[in-house]
Scaffold this active site. Sequence first.
Site, PDB file in Angstrom:
ATOM      1  N   HIS A  73      46.503   3.474 -23.882  1.00  0.00           N
ATOM      2  CA  HIS A  73      46.330   4.927 -23.843  1.00  0.00           C
ATOM      3  C   HIS A  73      44.857   5.317 -23.666  1.00  0.00           C
ATOM      4  O   HIS A  73      44.545   6.324 -23.034  1.00  0.00           O
ATOM      5  CB  HIS A  73      46.897   5.520 -25.140  1.00  0.00           C
ATOM      6  CG  HIS A  73      46.867   7.016 -25.175  1.00  0.00           C
ATOM      7  ND1 HIS A  73      47.516   7.788 -24.223  1.00  0.00           N
ATOM      8  CD2 HIS A  73      46.277   7.885 -26.016  1.00  0.00           C
ATOM      9  CE1 HIS A  73      47.314   9.075 -24.501  1.00  0.00           C
ATOM     10  NE2 HIS A  73      46.569   9.157 -25.580  1.00  0.00           N
ATOM     11  N   ASP A  74      43.969   4.517 -24.236  1.00  0.00           N
ATOM     12  CA  ASP A  74      42.524   4.768 -24.119  1.00  0.00           C
ATOM     13  C   ASP A  74      42.035   4.796 -22.672  1.00  0.00           C
ATOM     14  O   ASP A  74      40.938   5.274 -22.395  1.00  0.00           O
ATOM     15  CB  ASP A  74      41.734   3.669 -24.850  1.00  0.00           C
ATOM     16  CG  ASP A  74      41.237   4.142 -26.203  1.00  0.00           C
ATOM     17  OD1 ASP A  74      41.417   5.341 -26.511  1.00  0.00           O
ATOM     18  OD2 ASP A  74      40.676   3.323 -26.945  1.00  0.00           O
ATOM     19  N   ASP A 114      49.809   2.104 -20.962  1.00  0.00           N
ATOM     20  CA  ASP A 114      49.871   3.126 -22.025  1.00  0.00           C
ATOM     21  C   ASP A 114      51.258   3.071 -22.665  1.00  0.00           C
ATOM     22  O   ASP A 114      52.262   3.308 -21.997  1.00  0.00           O
ATOM     23  CB  ASP A 114      49.620   4.503 -21.396  1.00  0.00           C
ATOM     24  CG  ASP A 114      49.490   5.617 -22.425  1.00  0.00           C
ATOM     25  OD1 ASP A 114      49.828   5.393 -23.612  1.00  0.00           O
ATOM     26  OD2 ASP A 114      49.037   6.706 -22.055  1.00  0.00           O
ATOM     27  N   SER A 145      46.327  13.146 -22.932  1.00  0.00           N
ATOM     28  CA  SER A 145      46.964  13.034 -24.235  1.00  0.00           C
ATOM     29  C   SER A 145      47.377  14.420 -24.728  1.00  0.00           C
ATOM     30  O   SER A 145      48.054  15.150 -24.001  1.00  0.00           O
ATOM     31  CB  SER A 145      45.992  12.343 -25.187  1.00  0.00           C
ATOM     32  OG  SER A 145      46.660  11.803 -26.283  1.00  0.00           O
ATOM     33  N   ARG A 151      43.646   7.096 -39.183  1.00  0.00           N
ATOM     34  CA  ARG A 151      42.951   6.808 -37.931  1.00  0.00           C
ATOM     35  C   ARG A 151      43.193   5.366 -37.475  1.00  0.00           C
ATOM     36  O   ARG A 151      43.320   5.097 -36.283  1.00  0.00           O
ATOM     37  CB  ARG A 151      41.448   7.055 -38.114  1.00  0.00           C
ATOM     38  CG  ARG A 151      40.626   6.823 -36.869  1.00  0.00           C
ATOM     39  CD  ARG A 151      41.025   7.727 -35.732  1.00  0.00           C
ATOM     40  NE  ARG A 151      40.056   7.714 -34.649  1.00  0.00           N
ATOM     41  CZ  ARG A 151      40.163   8.434 -33.544  1.00  0.00           C
ATOM     42  NH1 ARG A 151      41.191   9.235 -33.383  1.00  0.00           N
ATOM     43  NH2 ARG A 151      39.241   8.372 -32.603  1.00  0.00           N
TER      44      ARG A 151
END
Lengths: 382, 216
Positions: free
Chosen positions: A354-355, A321, A156, A226
């Site tokens: 993405h995680d 992602d 990232s 967040r």
Amino acid sequence: MDERSVGIVQTQYVRLFEPPNELRLDSGEKLGPITVAYETYGELNADRSNAIMLCHALSGDAHAAGRHSPDDAKPGWWDDMVGPGKGFDTSRYFVICANVIGGCMGTTGPSSINPRTGRPYGLAFPVVTVADMVRVHRELLRHLGIESLLSVSGGSMGGMQVLQWAVDYPDVVRSAIPIATAAQQSAQGIAFDVVGRRAIMSDPKWRGGNYYAFNDPPVDGLALARMVGHITYLSELSMRRKFGRRLQDRERYGYDFATEFQVESYLYYQGDKFTERFDANTYLYITKAIDYFDLTNGKASLVEAFRGVRAKFLVIAFSSDWLYLPSQSREIVSALKANDVDVSYCEIESDYGHDAFLLEVEEQESLIRNFLAAVARESGVT
Amino acid sequence: MSVAESTGQVGVRRLDYDVIVGLVEPGSRVLDLGCGDGLLLSRLIAEKGARGAGVEISQAGVQAAIARGLSVVQGDLDQGLADYQDKSFDWVILNQTLQSLLKPVLVLDEMLRVGRRAIVGFPNCGYWQARLQLLLTGRMPSDRNLSYRWYDTPATRLLTIKDFRAFCAEHGIAILREVYLGGQMGERRHLLPNLRAETGIFVLAGDGRPSGRRLE
């Protein structure tokens, strides 16, 4: 304790860029002194050739592996990958991780005391870039007496730093592993970040960034930022699998605005938990740094931007992602190939979005271990 | 499963690899398309001091090739080789992969642009056993070593040695050399290769084919 753990570790601090040797930032402003928080794992070998720099993502810190105390509930952010026998094998390599400038985890940032005023910087802190982050960490390396890196790796925003390292310091970086990243922040990425920043700045408790004296930080704005960010880290499939449309504490719809869906409850939880450890102003500065990130900045093309890069590359992307798409990684690979750079690329099948870069440990572990072993062999590192 | 593994020669001494390693001069720059687990590429590096890179579509193949210390990019050959400059390789190899491509013409064209020479190896559907199977049983020949059937085989392009020769003639591609492998013994047969060879390996000249001049 797990024998594949680096064990108990301590964050260290160093003051760099003492006046009059302040750091000149991309913005043109000067900043110094700068405290840098960092951790190291493993042993530096005799010829100082086995050092690996890990670069953290938006909300990460210098604590990549191990625990700070025996009863520490959570290990470092990349503990799965860093340790004896792990992907970044600390029985072979000397691993360094440092918090970025603008951060709130020990490295100088907007919540740090401005020596000129004796109060926290707030918005008086200069805007920083990914290149500034890397400049600071380059100075940390000098402080540690390390002239070259066997590898620099991260996902990232960490991957953006990896690319910047390879471009800015070709003589230092022998290999680079950018993961789940892009050579420039996309319009969509900027769009999500601006929502997050607006959420913070709209919170009345933000007070123009000068909330530190009030002991009442803008937690609602930060939590909202967040929540938006967190959505971009998941995938539609991972959310469907994890939560579906299930309700949290109810049997049927309440027809009110209480938190009732599991996914709703999860995002609230993630948002609230984040505010306990993160500074709202840092969120503004770091997302801004990410938004400014564009390796082609001032260059005709990405191919041009990579001219002079000598590191051997392993680029890793994840199929689901959608924050940093595999196609953006392939652009990096393509531009590296055009420069005749030694590059490998692997797109890992994953539903985690993405995680995945923090969750798909097994596939990454073998890729990274094997890649590093080849680089070490070619560089004569024993 | 990687493309190279799909050729049904797993566990057998790779005679096609022996041939290809024999063709490549020491110190060559080599691009292996559909490199699978990278075994051929690593042999070329070890035995010929080649400087090599690979392209492979499967994650498993890329993982295995990186484990060998190779530089391999995961990618789909049917997308072309736009990342590679004209004549940037001495050899571009397409071994036991042609039959799996959707756009073989594009890929061959790109190979001849990117490489000074190309090696193309493929299973010969003109092989007598294949002919016999279709003739006698009335069913499509299935791979003898792996149990692929018409509905699950990665081989979407079935061709014979004669077909490939005709293709090269039609498109003005110079064939520099042909090597045939046949039967379990793997000896070279020069008489009636289209009937007797299980595998054909062709060396093609990449010279005189700059970018922008397409085969079709």
